[in-house]
Design an enzyme around this catalytic site. Structure first.
Site, PDB file in Angstrom:
ATOM      1  NE  ARG A 239      -3.508   1.992   3.153  1.00 20.35           N
ATOM      2  CZ  ARG A 239      -4.572   2.707   2.608  1.00 20.35           C
ATOM      3  NH1 ARG A 239      -5.093   2.130   1.724  1.00 20.35           N
ATOM      4  NH2 ARG A 239      -5.001   3.769   3.361  1.00 20.35           N
ATOM      5  CE1 TYR A 283      21.984  18.242  -6.200  1.00 18.02           C
ATOM      6  CE2 TYR A 283      23.116  17.787  -3.959  1.00 18.02           C
ATOM      7  CZ  TYR A 283      23.161  18.601  -4.917  1.00 18.02           C
ATOM      8  OH  TYR A 283      24.110  19.798  -5.131  1.00 18.02           O
TER       9      TYR A 283
END
Length: 290
Positions: A239, A283
Protein backbone atom coordinates in the site's frame (compact mmCIF):
# COMPACT_ATOMS: atom_id res chain seq x y z
CA UNK A 1 -15.33 -6.40 31.54
CA UNK A 2 -16.55 -8.33 28.50
CA UNK A 3 -19.93 -6.54 28.51
CA UNK A 4 -18.18 -3.18 28.76
CA UNK A 5 -15.91 -4.05 25.81
CA UNK A 6 -18.94 -5.11 23.76
CA UNK A 7 -20.62 -1.75 24.48
CA UNK A 8 -17.43 0.05 23.47
CA UNK A 9 -17.23 -1.99 20.27
CA UNK A 10 -20.79 -0.94 19.32
CA UNK A 11 -19.99 2.69 20.19
CA UNK A 12 -16.93 2.63 17.89
CA UNK A 13 -18.80 1.05 14.98
CA UNK A 14 -20.96 4.19 14.79
CA UNK A 15 -17.77 6.21 14.31
CA UNK A 16 -17.03 4.53 10.94
CA UNK A 17 -13.49 3.56 11.94
CA UNK A 18 -11.49 1.05 9.93
CA UNK A 19 -11.64 -2.56 11.09
CA UNK A 20 -7.99 -2.44 12.17
CA UNK A 21 -8.45 0.73 14.22
CA UNK A 22 -11.60 -0.63 15.85
CA UNK A 23 -9.85 -3.86 16.88
CA UNK A 24 -6.82 -1.92 18.17
CA UNK A 25 -8.99 0.45 20.27
CA UNK A 26 -10.91 -2.43 21.87
CA UNK A 27 -7.62 -4.21 22.63
CA UNK A 28 -6.15 -0.98 24.09
CA UNK A 29 -9.14 -0.55 26.41
CA UNK A 30 -8.96 -4.18 27.51
CA UNK A 31 -5.31 -3.67 28.49
CA UNK A 32 -6.18 -0.41 30.24
CA UNK A 33 -9.02 -1.99 32.25
CA UNK A 34 -6.75 -4.90 33.24
CA UNK A 35 -4.16 -2.39 34.48
CA UNK A 36 -6.79 -0.56 36.55
CA UNK A 37 -8.00 -3.85 38.01
CA UNK A 38 -4.45 -4.90 38.93
CA UNK A 39 -4.01 -1.56 40.73
CA UNK A 40 -7.41 -1.67 42.49
CA UNK A 41 -8.71 1.33 40.54
CA UNK A 42 -12.33 1.83 39.45
CA UNK A 43 -12.58 3.03 35.83
CA UNK A 44 -15.52 5.28 36.82
CA UNK A 45 -13.53 7.14 39.48
CA UNK A 46 -10.06 7.72 38.14
CA UNK A 47 -8.12 10.94 37.73
CA UNK A 48 -5.88 12.40 35.05
CA UNK A 49 -2.85 11.29 37.14
CA UNK A 50 -3.97 7.64 37.00
CA UNK A 51 -4.07 7.72 33.21
CA UNK A 52 -0.66 9.42 33.01
CA UNK A 53 0.71 6.73 35.36
CA UNK A 54 -0.63 4.11 32.95
CA UNK A 55 1.21 5.75 30.04
CA UNK A 56 4.43 5.92 32.09
CA UNK A 57 4.00 2.21 32.77
CA UNK A 58 3.65 1.60 29.01
CA UNK A 59 6.79 3.65 28.42
CA UNK A 60 8.76 1.58 30.97
CA UNK A 61 7.66 -1.56 29.16
CA UNK A 62 9.20 -0.18 25.97
CA UNK A 63 6.00 0.70 24.13
CA UNK A 64 6.44 3.10 21.20
CA UNK A 65 5.15 6.68 21.33
CA UNK A 66 2.76 5.82 18.49
CA UNK A 67 1.24 2.98 20.59
CA UNK A 68 0.84 5.31 23.58
CA UNK A 69 -0.77 7.97 21.37
CA UNK A 70 -3.23 5.45 19.93
CA UNK A 71 -3.98 4.14 23.42
CA UNK A 72 -4.80 7.70 24.54
CA UNK A 73 -7.17 8.08 21.56
CA UNK A 74 -8.88 4.82 22.58
CA UNK A 75 -9.17 5.90 26.23
CA UNK A 76 -10.60 9.26 25.15
CA UNK A 77 -13.25 7.48 23.08
CA UNK A 78 -13.98 5.14 25.97
CA UNK A 79 -14.59 7.99 28.43
CA UNK A 80 -16.58 9.90 25.85
CA UNK A 81 -18.88 6.87 25.66
CA UNK A 82 -19.15 6.66 29.46
CA UNK A 83 -19.95 10.38 29.68
CA UNK A 84 -22.66 10.13 27.00
CA UNK A 85 -24.21 7.24 28.88
CA UNK A 86 -24.11 9.36 32.10
CA UNK A 87 -21.94 6.73 33.82
CA UNK A 88 -19.40 9.38 34.84
CA UNK A 89 -19.77 13.02 35.86
CA UNK A 90 -16.59 14.33 34.22
CA UNK A 91 -14.11 13.15 31.60
CA UNK A 92 -10.59 12.61 33.06
CA UNK A 93 -8.96 12.67 29.60
CA UNK A 94 -9.89 16.26 28.68
CA UNK A 95 -6.65 17.92 29.81
CA UNK A 96 -4.22 15.20 28.74
CA UNK A 97 -1.99 16.23 25.84
CA UNK A 98 -1.31 13.81 23.01
CA UNK A 99 2.39 12.83 22.98
CA UNK A 100 4.32 14.17 20.01
CA UNK A 101 5.15 11.41 17.56
CA UNK A 102 8.30 11.60 15.50
CA UNK A 103 7.36 11.19 11.86
CA UNK A 104 8.60 7.83 10.63
CA UNK A 105 8.80 7.45 6.89
CA UNK A 106 7.08 4.25 5.72
CA UNK A 107 9.09 1.41 4.18
CA UNK A 108 8.45 0.89 0.48
CA UNK A 109 9.55 -1.41 -2.33
CA UNK A 110 11.22 -0.06 -5.43
CA UNK A 111 9.43 -0.42 -8.76
CA UNK A 112 11.92 -3.18 -9.66
CA UNK A 113 11.10 -5.09 -6.45
CA UNK A 114 7.37 -4.74 -7.11
CA UNK A 115 7.87 -6.08 -10.64
CA UNK A 116 9.82 -9.05 -9.24
CA UNK A 117 7.07 -9.82 -6.72
CA UNK A 118 4.23 -9.55 -9.25
CA UNK A 119 6.09 -11.87 -11.64
CA UNK A 120 6.32 -14.70 -9.10
CA UNK A 121 2.90 -16.41 -9.50
CA UNK A 122 3.42 -18.65 -12.54
CA UNK A 123 1.26 -21.31 -14.15
CA UNK A 124 -2.29 -21.79 -15.37
CA UNK A 125 -3.75 -23.53 -12.30
CA UNK A 126 -6.37 -21.86 -10.09
CA UNK A 127 -3.96 -20.95 -7.27
CA UNK A 128 -1.37 -19.27 -9.50
CA UNK A 129 -3.97 -17.29 -11.45
CA UNK A 130 -5.81 -16.24 -8.26
CA UNK A 131 -2.57 -15.22 -6.52
CA UNK A 132 -1.47 -13.20 -9.55
CA UNK A 133 -4.84 -11.41 -9.60
CA UNK A 134 -4.73 -10.65 -5.87
CA UNK A 135 -1.21 -9.22 -5.97
CA UNK A 136 -1.94 -7.17 -9.10
CA UNK A 137 -5.13 -5.74 -7.53
CA UNK A 138 -3.35 -4.98 -4.25
CA UNK A 139 -0.64 -2.94 -5.97
CA UNK A 140 -2.98 -1.40 -8.58
CA UNK A 141 -5.43 -0.10 -5.96
CA UNK A 142 -3.44 0.42 -2.75
CA UNK A 143 -6.29 -1.03 -0.67
CA UNK A 144 -5.78 -2.55 2.78
CA UNK A 145 -5.60 -6.32 3.37
CA UNK A 146 -8.94 -6.19 5.24
CA UNK A 147 -10.47 -4.45 2.21
CA UNK A 148 -9.15 -6.84 -0.43
CA UNK A 149 -10.41 -9.96 1.38
CA UNK A 150 -13.82 -8.30 1.88
CA UNK A 151 -14.28 -7.50 -1.81
CA UNK A 152 -17.32 -9.11 -3.44
CA UNK A 153 -17.79 -9.95 -7.12
CA UNK A 154 -20.32 -7.10 -7.41
CA UNK A 155 -17.62 -4.63 -6.31
CA UNK A 156 -15.71 -5.12 -9.56
CA UNK A 157 -16.66 -3.62 -12.91
CA UNK A 158 -14.36 -5.12 -15.54
CA UNK A 159 -16.03 -3.27 -18.42
CA UNK A 160 -15.53 0.20 -16.90
CA UNK A 161 -12.27 -0.76 -15.21
CA UNK A 162 -12.80 -0.02 -11.53
CA UNK A 163 -13.52 -1.57 -8.16
CA UNK A 164 -15.70 -0.28 -5.33
CA UNK A 165 -13.99 -0.49 -1.96
CA UNK A 166 -16.26 -0.53 1.09
CA UNK A 167 -13.68 0.16 3.79
CA UNK A 168 -13.91 2.85 6.47
CA UNK A 169 -14.69 5.21 3.59
CA UNK A 170 -16.39 3.92 0.44
CA UNK A 171 -14.47 4.83 -2.69
CA UNK A 172 -14.23 4.01 -6.38
CA UNK A 173 -10.73 3.01 -7.50
CA UNK A 174 -9.69 2.69 -11.15
CA UNK A 175 -7.65 -0.38 -12.11
CA UNK A 176 -4.92 -0.61 -14.73
CA UNK A 177 -4.90 -2.87 -17.78
CA UNK A 178 -2.73 -5.64 -16.27
CA UNK A 179 -4.77 -5.84 -13.06
CA UNK A 180 -8.00 -6.02 -15.08
CA UNK A 181 -6.63 -8.75 -17.36
CA UNK A 182 -5.49 -10.79 -14.34
CA UNK A 183 -8.86 -10.32 -12.66
CA UNK A 184 -10.83 -11.33 -15.74
CA UNK A 185 -8.76 -14.51 -16.14
CA UNK A 186 -9.18 -15.35 -12.43
CA UNK A 187 -12.94 -14.70 -12.37
CA UNK A 188 -13.47 -17.16 -15.24
CA UNK A 189 -11.76 -19.89 -13.19
CA UNK A 190 -13.55 -18.79 -10.02
CA UNK A 191 -16.94 -19.29 -11.69
CA UNK A 192 -15.92 -22.80 -12.76
CA UNK A 193 -14.69 -23.68 -9.27
CA UNK A 194 -17.88 -22.49 -7.57
CA UNK A 195 -20.16 -23.96 -10.26
CA UNK A 196 -23.48 -22.51 -9.07
CA UNK A 197 -22.58 -22.08 -5.38
CA UNK A 198 -23.85 -18.85 -3.82
CA UNK A 199 -20.62 -17.16 -2.74
CA UNK A 200 -20.31 -13.36 -2.93
CA UNK A 201 -16.58 -13.17 -2.14
CA UNK A 202 -14.34 -12.10 -5.00
CA UNK A 203 -11.24 -13.93 -3.78
CA UNK A 204 -11.79 -17.48 -2.54
CA UNK A 205 -9.58 -20.36 -1.38
CA UNK A 206 -9.44 -23.81 -3.00
CA UNK A 207 -12.59 -24.80 -1.10
CA UNK A 208 -14.54 -21.94 -2.64
CA UNK A 209 -14.71 -19.97 0.63
CA UNK A 210 -13.77 -16.33 1.22
CA UNK A 211 -10.02 -15.81 1.54
CA UNK A 212 -8.94 -15.06 5.12
CA UNK A 213 -6.53 -12.40 6.31
CA UNK A 214 -4.08 -15.09 7.47
CA UNK A 215 -4.38 -16.89 4.13
CA UNK A 216 -3.50 -13.73 2.22
CA UNK A 217 -0.51 -13.00 4.46
CA UNK A 218 0.85 -16.52 3.81
CA UNK A 219 0.48 -16.02 0.05
CA UNK A 220 2.33 -12.70 0.14
CA UNK A 221 5.12 -14.09 2.35
CA UNK A 222 5.52 -17.11 0.05
CA UNK A 223 6.03 -15.00 -3.08
CA UNK A 224 8.26 -12.49 -1.25
CA UNK A 225 10.59 -15.37 -0.28
CA UNK A 226 10.40 -16.77 -3.81
CA UNK A 227 11.40 -13.37 -5.25
CA UNK A 228 14.30 -13.26 -2.76
CA UNK A 229 13.58 -9.63 -1.86
CA UNK A 230 15.73 -8.71 1.12
CA UNK A 231 13.11 -6.51 2.80
CA UNK A 232 10.13 -7.12 5.04
CA UNK A 233 7.06 -7.34 2.80
CA UNK A 234 3.55 -6.88 4.21
CA UNK A 235 0.25 -5.82 2.62
CA UNK A 236 0.78 -2.38 4.19
CA UNK A 237 4.19 -2.03 2.53
CA UNK A 238 2.55 -2.75 -0.85
CA UNK A 239 0.00 0.00 0.00
CA UNK A 240 2.83 2.41 0.89
CA UNK A 241 4.65 1.51 -2.34
CA UNK A 242 1.49 2.18 -4.37
CA UNK A 243 1.18 5.65 -2.82
CA UNK A 244 4.89 6.52 -3.07
CA UNK A 245 5.09 5.47 -6.72
CA UNK A 246 2.04 7.59 -7.60
CA UNK A 247 3.54 10.66 -5.91
CA UNK A 248 6.87 9.99 -7.65
CA UNK A 249 5.06 10.00 -10.99
CA UNK A 250 3.22 13.26 -10.39
CA UNK A 251 -0.02 12.38 -8.56
CA UNK A 252 -1.42 15.18 -6.40
CA UNK A 253 -2.07 14.68 -2.69
CA UNK A 254 -5.82 15.28 -2.90
CA UNK A 255 -6.30 12.52 -5.48
CA UNK A 256 -4.07 10.18 -3.49
CA UNK A 257 -6.06 10.93 -0.34
CA UNK A 258 -9.24 9.85 -2.14
CA UNK A 259 -7.66 6.66 -3.48
CA UNK A 260 -6.29 5.64 -0.08
CA UNK A 261 -9.46 6.56 1.79
CA UNK A 262 -7.72 8.85 4.29
CA UNK A 263 -10.11 11.10 6.20
CA UNK A 264 -7.33 13.63 6.91
CA UNK A 265 -4.90 14.80 4.21
CA UNK A 266 -2.13 15.13 6.82
CA UNK A 267 -1.98 11.31 6.83
CA UNK A 268 -1.37 11.37 3.07
CA UNK A 269 1.35 14.05 3.29
CA UNK A 270 3.84 11.50 4.67
CA UNK A 271 4.25 10.19 1.10
CA UNK A 272 5.27 13.64 -0.12
CA UNK A 273 7.92 13.66 2.63
CA UNK A 274 9.09 10.26 1.44
CA UNK A 275 9.47 11.56 -2.11
CA UNK A 276 11.48 14.58 -0.89
CA UNK A 277 13.75 12.20 1.04
CA UNK A 278 14.23 10.05 -2.08
CA UNK A 279 15.14 13.09 -4.19
CA UNK A 280 17.75 14.02 -1.57
CA UNK A 281 19.24 10.52 -1.65
CA UNK A 282 19.39 10.53 -5.46
CA UNK A 283 21.13 13.93 -5.38
CA UNK A 284 23.74 12.75 -2.86
CA UNK A 285 24.50 9.65 -4.93
CA UNK A 286 24.47 11.34 -8.34
CA UNK A 287 25.86 14.87 -8.06
CA UNK A 288 29.68 15.04 -8.39
CA UNK A 289 29.91 17.75 -5.72
CA UNK A 290 27.24 16.49 -3.34
Amino acid sequence: MEELLKEFNVFLKNKRLSENTLESYVRDIKNFLMYLEENNLDYKNIKKSNIIAYFLNMQKRGRATSSISRSLAAIRSFYRMLYKKSLIQSDPTLEIETPKIEKKLPSILSLEEIEMLLAMPKGEDFKAIRDKAMLEVLYASGIRVSEIINLNVDDVNLKLGYLRCNGSKERIIPLGKIALQSLEKYMTLRDKLLAGKEEKALFVNNKGERMTRQGFWKILKYYANLANIQKEITPNIIRHSFAAHLIENGADLKSLQELLGHSDISTTQIYAELYKYKIGEVYKKSHPRA
